[in-house]
Design a protein around this motif. Sequence first.
Motif, PDB file in Angstrom:
ATOM      1  N   ALA A 185      44.138  47.891  50.822  1.00 41.20           N
ATOM      2  CA  ALA A 185      43.070  48.507  51.618  1.00 41.20           C
ATOM      3  C   ALA A 185      42.334  49.597  50.825  1.00 41.20           C
ATOM      4  O   ALA A 185      41.105  49.653  50.830  1.00 41.20           O
ATOM      5  N   ILE A 186      43.078  50.424  50.101  1.00 40.60           N
ATOM      6  CA  ILE A 186      42.402  51.486  49.338  1.00 40.60           C
ATOM      7  C   ILE A 186      41.600  50.867  48.180  1.00 40.60           C
ATOM      8  O   ILE A 186      40.525  51.355  47.813  1.00 40.60           O
ATOM      9  N   THR A 187      42.097  49.749  47.644  1.00 39.97           N
ATOM     10  CA  THR A 187      41.351  49.057  46.584  1.00 39.97           C
ATOM     11  C   THR A 187      40.023  48.525  47.136  1.00 39.97           C
ATOM     12  O   THR A 187      38.974  48.659  46.501  1.00 39.97           O
ATOM     13  N   LEU A 188      40.082  47.968  48.338  1.00 45.51           N
ATOM     14  CA  LEU A 188      38.867  47.458  48.974  1.00 45.51           C
ATOM     15  C   LEU A 188      37.858  48.594  49.147  1.00 45.51           C
ATOM     16  O   LEU A 188      36.662  48.437  48.860  1.00 45.51           O
ATOM     17  N   LYS A 189      38.340  49.753  49.582  1.00 41.73           N
ATOM     18  CA  LYS A 189      37.429  50.876  49.792  1.00 41.73           C
ATOM     19  C   LYS A 189      36.776  51.305  48.470  1.00 41.73           C
ATOM     20  O   LYS A 189      35.578  51.557  48.412  1.00 41.73           O
ATOM     21  N   ALA A 190      37.575  51.356  47.393  1.00 42.00           N
ATOM     22  CA  ALA A 190      37.043  51.755  46.092  1.00 42.00           C
ATOM     23  C   ALA A 190      35.975  50.757  45.619  1.00 42.00           C
ATOM     24  O   ALA A 190      34.916  51.143  45.123  1.00 42.00           O
ATOM     25  N   LEU A 191      36.252  49.462  45.814  1.00 42.48           N
ATOM     26  CA  LEU A 191      35.300  48.438  45.364  1.00 42.48           C
ATOM     27  C   LEU A 191      34.001  48.508  46.170  1.00 42.48           C
ATOM     28  O   LEU A 191      32.908  48.455  45.616  1.00 42.48           O
ATOM     29  N   ARG A 192      34.153  48.675  47.475  1.00 40.18           N
ATOM     30  CA  ARG A 192      32.955  48.726  48.331  1.00 40.18           C
ATOM     31  C   ARG A 192      32.079  49.938  48.027  1.00 40.18           C
ATOM     32  O   ARG A 192      30.873  49.879  48.145  1.00 40.18           O
ATOM     33  N   SER A 193      32.746  51.035  47.670  1.00 39.73           N
ATOM     34  CA  SER A 193      31.961  52.258  47.439  1.00 39.73           C
ATOM     35  C   SER A 193      31.478  52.327  45.990  1.00 39.73           C
ATOM     36  O   SER A 193      30.876  53.326  45.589  1.00 39.73           O
ATOM     37  N   HIS A 194      31.768  51.287  45.213  1.00 38.87           N
ATOM     38  CA  HIS A 194      31.355  51.208  43.802  1.00 38.87           C
ATOM     39  C   HIS A 194      31.869  52.383  42.982  1.00 38.87           C
ATOM     40  O   HIS A 194      31.217  52.826  42.047  1.00 38.87           O
ATOM     41  N   THR A 195      33.038  52.897  43.369  1.00 36.97           N
ATOM     42  CA  THR A 195      33.659  53.944  42.565  1.00 36.97           C
ATOM     43  C   THR A 195      34.235  53.281  41.319  1.00 36.97           C
ATOM     44  O   THR A 195      34.865  52.227  41.428  1.00 36.97           O
ATOM     45  N   SER A 196      34.012  53.870  40.154  1.00 37.22           N
ATOM     46  CA  SER A 196      34.549  53.265  38.937  1.00 37.22           C
ATOM     47  C   SER A 196      36.081  53.254  39.005  1.00 37.22           C
ATOM     48  O   SER A 196      36.705  54.275  39.320  1.00 37.22           O
ATOM     49  N   LEU A 197      36.681  52.107  38.686  1.00 41.18           N
ATOM     50  CA  LEU A 197      38.145  51.998  38.764  1.00 41.18           C
ATOM     51  C   LEU A 197      38.820  52.718  37.596  1.00 41.18           C
ATOM     52  O   LEU A 197      40.032  52.771  37.508  1.00 41.18           O
TER      53      LEU A 197
END
Length: 225
Positions: free
Chosen positions: A41-53
Amino acid sequence: MKDRLIIAIDGPAGSGKSTVARQVARRMGILYVDTGAMYRAITLKALRSHTSLRDEKALSELVAETNIDLKIDGDFGLSVYLDGEDVTEEIRRQYVTNNVKHLACLPAVRERMVVLQRHASRSGRAVLEGRDIGTVVFPDADFKVFLDASEEERVNRRYKELRLKGYDVNRDEIKRDVDSRDTSDKTREVAPLKKAVDAVYIDTTGLTIEEVTDKIIKGLESLKR
Ligand code: DC
């Protein structure tokens, strides 16, 4: 309040953790907590918000303001809510699976997940499944299990599961995914996947879900004696 019963089930991808943990929870009439779903779930949020991994600081800030809830629905099915939104289906998609490793290796992310996982188990009666439950989340769990299976069997299980769900996947692709997740889970510096010294090791290769569940329930019964 009934006696505390925290059961920790750890193991690699495809070892049968989710199905077995759910069955054990059902048979014992206690809560089921899927911690991998929280990392997804936190990975999904990071991807959706286009935060650099690769931006550890931004990801740490993101996780600090994130809430993840697990709700049991129906027959011990689990719904996952990310800041109130139901993301149960979306977190199982391959693009999420492929990116979890970038967040799962960050100390700030893991610390927040541990807080959420302990909070989800606050009733004191729960089966938690993941990679670091017996070693980090609940080192004092009442019963610890480490599930494993041969790589071939784990790849086959994943393949069948995804095919059943209608995904057009091939075996080589799954093998690459399982290999890559094994490597990153076992070699990361924080909370790597490993058997807790006091965990019961079960090789599930060739065993049915019922057989594995029975072994765990038997182990639990021996606690009472
Ligand atoms: O159990 P799963 O395959 O849904 O978990 C997804 C990923 O989350 C997995 O590749 C590793 C990570 N994970 C973790 O690092 N620690 C946990 N306790 C659970 C999962």
